[in-house]
Design a protein around this motif. Structure first.
Motif, PDB file in Angstrom:
ATOM      1  N   ALA A  41      -1.485   0.764  -9.547  1.00  0.00           N
ATOM      2  CA  ALA A  41      -2.484   0.541  -8.509  1.00  0.00           C
ATOM      3  C   ALA A  41      -3.627  -0.318  -9.014  1.00  0.00           C
ATOM      4  CB  ALA A  41      -3.021   1.885  -8.018  1.00  0.00           C
ATOM      5  N   SER A  42      -4.077  -1.230  -8.183  1.00  0.00           N
ATOM      6  CA  SER A  42      -5.256  -2.038  -8.482  1.00  0.00           C
ATOM      7  C   SER A  42      -6.467  -1.497  -7.732  1.00  0.00           C
ATOM      8  CB  SER A  42      -5.015  -3.499  -8.098  1.00  0.00           C
ATOM      9  OG  SER A  42      -4.701  -3.601  -6.722  1.00  0.00           O
ATOM     10  N   GLU A  43      -6.201  -0.683  -6.691  1.00  0.00           N
ATOM     11  CA  GLU A  43      -7.276  -0.096  -5.891  1.00  0.00           C
ATOM     12  C   GLU A  43      -6.800   1.258  -5.364  1.00  0.00           C
ATOM     13  OE1 GLU A  43     -10.095  -1.417  -2.151  1.00  0.00           O
ATOM     14  OE2 GLU A  43      -8.009  -2.057  -2.130  1.00  0.00           O
ATOM     15  N   ILE A  44      -7.678   2.247  -5.406  1.00  0.00           N
ATOM     16  CA  ILE A  44      -7.382   3.573  -4.879  1.00  0.00           C
ATOM     17  C   ILE A  44      -8.450   3.923  -3.843  1.00  0.00           C
ATOM     18  CG2 ILE A  44      -7.242   6.046  -5.398  1.00  0.00           C
ATOM     19  CD1 ILE A  44      -4.913   4.653  -6.599  1.00  0.00           C
TER      20      ILE A  44
ATOM     21  N   MET B 205      -4.524  10.015  -0.133  1.00  0.00           N
ATOM     22  CA  MET B 205      -4.974   8.775  -0.772  1.00  0.00           C
ATOM     23  C   MET B 205      -4.090   7.627  -0.342  1.00  0.00           C
ATOM     24  SD  MET B 205      -2.466   7.745  -3.098  1.00  0.00           S
ATOM     25  CE  MET B 205      -3.325   6.591  -4.095  1.00  0.00           C
TER      26      MET B 205
ATOM     27  N   GLY C 174      -3.224   3.713  -2.074  1.00  0.00           N
ATOM     28  CA  GLY C 174      -3.429   2.790  -3.187  1.00  0.00           C
ATOM     29  C   GLY C 174      -2.788   1.453  -2.891  1.00  0.00           C
ATOM     30  N   THR C 175      -3.381   0.404  -3.418  1.00  0.00           N
ATOM     31  CA  THR C 175      -2.827  -0.938  -3.287  1.00  0.00           C
ATOM     32  C   THR C 175      -2.360  -1.378  -4.667  1.00  0.00           C
ATOM     33  OG1 THR C 175      -4.403  -1.445  -1.536  1.00  0.00           O
ATOM     34  CG2 THR C 175      -3.318  -3.316  -2.580  1.00  0.00           C
ATOM     35  N   GLY C 176      -1.149  -1.892  -4.756  1.00  0.00           N
ATOM     36  CA  GLY C 176      -0.633  -2.326  -6.054  1.00  0.00           C
ATOM     37  C   GLY C 176       0.808  -2.769  -5.961  1.00  0.00           C
TER      38      GLY C 176
ATOM     39  N   PHE D 237      -3.272   4.111 -12.724  1.00  0.00           N
ATOM     40  CA  PHE D 237      -4.461   3.394 -12.260  1.00  0.00           C
ATOM     41  C   PHE D 237      -5.464   3.336 -13.396  1.00  0.00           C
ATOM     42  CE2 PHE D 237      -8.758   3.667 -10.300  1.00  0.00           C
ATOM     43  CZ  PHE D 237      -8.780   2.411  -9.707  1.00  0.00           C
TER      44      PHE D 237
ATOM     45  N   VAL E 190       2.143   7.218 -10.283  1.00  0.00           N
ATOM     46  CA  VAL E 190       1.122   6.184 -10.116  1.00  0.00           C
ATOM     47  C   VAL E 190       0.317   6.065 -11.406  1.00  0.00           C
ATOM     48  CG1 VAL E 190      -0.934   5.497  -8.806  1.00  0.00           C
ATOM     49  CG2 VAL E 190       0.937   6.670  -7.646  1.00  0.00           C
TER      50      VAL E 190
ATOM     51  N   ARG F 203       0.853  -1.188   0.000  1.00  0.00           N
ATOM     52  CA  ARG F 203       0.000   0.000   0.000  1.00  0.00           C
ATOM     53  C   ARG F 203       0.889   1.237   0.000  1.00  0.00           C
ATOM     54  NH1 ARG F 203      -4.472  -0.563   4.422  1.00  0.00           N
ATOM     55  NH2 ARG F 203      -5.680   0.654   2.940  1.00  0.00           N
TER      56      ARG F 203
ATOM     57  N   LEU G 214     -12.156   6.231 -10.196  1.00  0.00           N
ATOM     58  CA  LEU G 214     -11.621   6.828  -8.978  1.00  0.00           C
ATOM     59  C   LEU G 214     -12.749   7.186  -8.019  1.00  0.00           C
ATOM     60  CD1 LEU G 214      -8.956   9.213 -10.524  1.00  0.00           C
ATOM     61  CD2 LEU G 214      -8.511   7.230  -9.078  1.00  0.00           C
TER      62      LEU G 214
END
Length: 150
Positions: free
Chosen positions: A116-119, A103, A105-107, A89, A87, A56, A93
């Motif tokens: 990023a796969s998730e924000i 923010m 983000g996961t990635g 994505f 980043v 993250r 969003l």
């Protein structure tokens, strides 16, 4: 007779200990992909994660860095005042996502770009994720929402 009871008690204890160790190992194995470590941009710059590691990343969306591409692709930079990480994505969003906003983000990091796969964005104007706030305080750029404007 007494010796037999003592032996039986030791056997039960040994079986329980093995079962506990086995169940702990199984839980750890099942959670291996669900544990994502948080890193600030400075931590990523100082010690890049290993290839393919999911983590993250959190900080502030850098002012002027938000660029919307074709379709739902978005590029921006995240900073904590000490370092900046680009980043990328693809997706929708959150409504409250924007420049100069916190923010997470996961990635993964791919060739210096955080994919990023998730924000996740803050959910109101005063909320800041604890990890992001701590990283910003460490860099000396955190401004309390209660602080007067200068």
């Amino acid at each position: 007779m007494k010796n037999l009871k003592k032996k039986r008690r030791i056997q039960i204890f040994a079986v329980a200990a093995v079962a506990l160790a086995l169940s702990t190992a199984m839980i750890g194995y099942a959670m291996r992909d669900g544990i994502n470590l948080f890193r600030s941009p400075t931590q990523v710059a100082e010690e890049p994660p290993r290839e393919g590691e999911i983590f993250r990343l959190g900080g502030l969306v850098e002012d002027g860095s938000l660029v919307r591409g074709a379709g739902t692709e978005v590029r921006f930079s995240v900073t904590d005042g000490g370092a900046t990480v680009p980043v990328r994505f693809t997706g929708v969003l959150p409504d409250l996502f924007g420049e100069n906003q916190g923010m997470i983000g996961t990635g993964t990091l791919v060739e210096g770009v955080f994919v990023a796969s998730e924000i996740l964005a803050k959910h109101d104007e005063t909320y800041m994720p604890k990890e992001v706030m701590d990283a910003l305080k460490e860099q000396g750029v955190y401004k309390s929402p209660d602080a007067p404007e200068s």
